[in-house]
Structures are given as structure tokens and as C-alpha cells.
Design a protein around this motif. Sequence first.
Motif, PDB file in Angstrom:
ATOM      1  N   ASP A   1       0.807  -1.215   0.000  1.00 39.16           N
ATOM      2  CA  ASP A   1       0.000   0.000   0.000  1.00 39.16           C
ATOM      3  C   ASP A   1       0.838   1.263   0.000  1.00 39.16           C
ATOM      4  OD1 ASP A   1      -2.357  -1.399   0.101  1.00 39.16           O
ATOM      5  OD2 ASP A   1      -2.334  -1.526   2.264  1.00 39.16           O
TER       6      ASP A   1
ATOM      7  N   ASP B   1      -2.425  -3.690   8.529  1.00 39.01           N
ATOM      8  CA  ASP B   1      -3.299  -4.021   7.401  1.00 39.01           C
ATOM      9  C   ASP B   1      -3.127  -5.469   6.949  1.00 39.01           C
ATOM     10  OD1 ASP B   1      -3.816  -1.313   7.489  1.00 39.01           O
ATOM     11  OD2 ASP B   1      -3.550  -0.982   5.343  1.00 39.01           O
ATOM     12  N   ASP B   2      -4.160  -5.979   6.308  1.00 36.04           N
ATOM     13  CA  ASP B   2      -4.120  -7.231   5.529  1.00 36.04           C
ATOM     14  C   ASP B   2      -4.179  -8.513   6.350  1.00 36.04           C
ATOM     15  OD1 ASP B   2      -3.802  -5.367   3.563  1.00 36.04           O
ATOM     16  OD2 ASP B   2      -1.909  -6.128   2.793  1.00 36.04           O
TER      17      ASP B   2
ATOM     18  N   HIS C   1     -10.811  -3.346   5.702  1.00 31.86           N
ATOM     19  CA  HIS C   1      -9.866  -3.096   4.613  1.00 31.86           C
ATOM     20  C   HIS C   1     -10.457  -3.664   3.317  1.00 31.86           C
ATOM     21  CE1 HIS C   1      -6.160  -1.768   2.986  1.00 31.86           C
ATOM     22  NE2 HIS C   1      -5.535  -2.927   2.933  1.00 31.86           N
TER      23      HIS C   1
ATOM     24  N   HIS D   1      -9.002  -8.055  -1.446  1.00 32.00           N
ATOM     25  CA  HIS D   1      -7.814  -7.217  -1.645  1.00 32.00           C
ATOM     26  C   HIS D   1      -7.262  -7.333  -3.072  1.00 32.00           C
ATOM     27  CE1 HIS D   1      -4.359  -4.771  -0.688  1.00 32.00           C
ATOM     28  NE2 HIS D   1      -4.673  -4.735   0.584  1.00 32.00           N
TER      29      HIS D   1
HETATM   30 ZN   LIG Z   1      -3.678  -3.677   2.121  1.00 31.93          ZN
END
Ligand SMILES: [Zn+2]
Length: 270
Positions: free
Chosen positions: A47, A69-70, A120, A124
Motif C-alpha cells: 500500500d 493491514d491485511d 480493509h 484485496h
Molecule cells: Zn492492504
Amino acid sequence: MRRNANREERSGRLLSALAAALLLAVLAGVIHGLYHKEYAETDTPNDCFAAAAATGETALPRMVCLTFDDGPSKNTQPILEILDREQVPATFFVCAQDANEAYLPLVADIAAAGHQLALHSATHQYSKIYASTDAFWQDIKALRQALEPYADVEGIDWLRFPGGSTNTVSHRYGGSGIMKALKAQAEEKGYHWIDWNVCAEDATASHPDAAQILRNIRRDADGHDICVVLLHDTRATGQTVKALPDIIRYFREGGYTFCTVAQMDALKNG
Ligand SMILES: [Zn+2]
């Protein structure tokens, strides 16, 4: 004479226009290069190429939001243990992919420990989520459904756009106006969203070690009283776990207060 003078003037103007165009092209190249420096299409999309944070510097005390994140993944539990030991709150922008399905129950532990749970993306995958605004909100809906068994989904009102709110990768799939449209729709739907202004670059294809992650953070945090730090808790970011105690020490020694994104927002607006 007059004609010659005119010609000289014209060629002079042409030359300056050419020089300006060349300078612009070089500048655009540099900016483009910087923008995409860290971006690589990997399993763990990075990101960091859109480093715009919706923070703003104010006269508030120094504050830092550690954001992950993630995840969740196998690296989430060790991160929770360190945060607990250090008594540091954090914010987790979670995913619900096949790869991390087994770790989804950890979102209950994240919330129970007092951290902020935020959205998020389910998949993705830029090509899917940014194909259209409808596709994006379908993905968010799928994420909320996946979290439902483990968390109070109704209470989650923060999100982070994969790639950041100013990413240009989305333009390939959903056109140049898609991020602007999504930000407006997010607001209509009652979501807050946030980017970051400090990037650990911990999920890049180069797999930096813990020392490099800390250096990246120090480089970006330098001179900022409010830091929103982008970190990752994927299965590939074991070095983030290793770096975390030193990251916490760095901000603590800098006189920063640790808070979640929602806490920081409340302080800024309170
Ligand atoms: Zn991400």
C-alpha cells in the motif's frame, strides 16, 4: 530585419517552451518513479505507493497510531502479545481472504484486547474491488459478513482503501474518477476512512529486515507530531513482529501517545 527578429523571437519562445516541456516531463517521471517505487504486484499488495494521510498537523500532543493491514494471519497473535505487554492500543484494518480464513477468529481477540477493528477488504484484489463502485461495496459487504461471527460488525465504521485513497492502480479498472466516487459514497454510508503518513514498507517484494523497517519508520516520522504508521500483519511480515518492540520504543522515547485511529479522531475533533 524585422522578419529575422520575429523569427528569432519565435524560435526563442519555442526553445523555452521545449525546455519547460522537457523539465515537466523529467519532473513527472521522477514523481511517477517515486510514487511507484515500492509498488510490486505480489501476494501481499503493497500500500505504500499512496502515502497520503488524512491527518493534518495540529497543536495537539504528539500522537501515534500503529495500524496493521491485511491480517489477521499467523503473525497477528505475536503482535497482540507485544501490544499487550507494552500496553499499546492499535488499529487493525482486516481482510477476509482464503489465505487468512483460519485466522479470522482472531478478530474477536483484537477487539477484546481493546484495539480498534476496522475494514480493509475481503479479497484485496485491485482488479476486482476497483472494477466499479458497486464491486467495491460488494467486497466490503462480503468482509462484514465474514467478520460477523466474531465481531460486533455494526460498530465498525472505519475503513482504509486498499492502496490508499489516492491510489492510481484503481484507474486501470474503474476509471480515473473511482476513488473520488468511493470517498463520497463512504461518507454517505457513514464510514470514516484514513490513509497514513508513515510507511514501514514492511510488505514490499524486497522483504526488508526488522532494522530496515525501523529505519523506514524513523525516516517518515521525523518532524511529524501526528503519525499514522502503516504496518502489515500478514503471514509474510514476520520481520514486522521482530521490529515492533523497537518501533514502540522509538515513539515512546519521542514522547508520543499511542492511540487508535478512532481515539485520535475524537481527540482532534473534541
Ligand atoms: Zn492492504
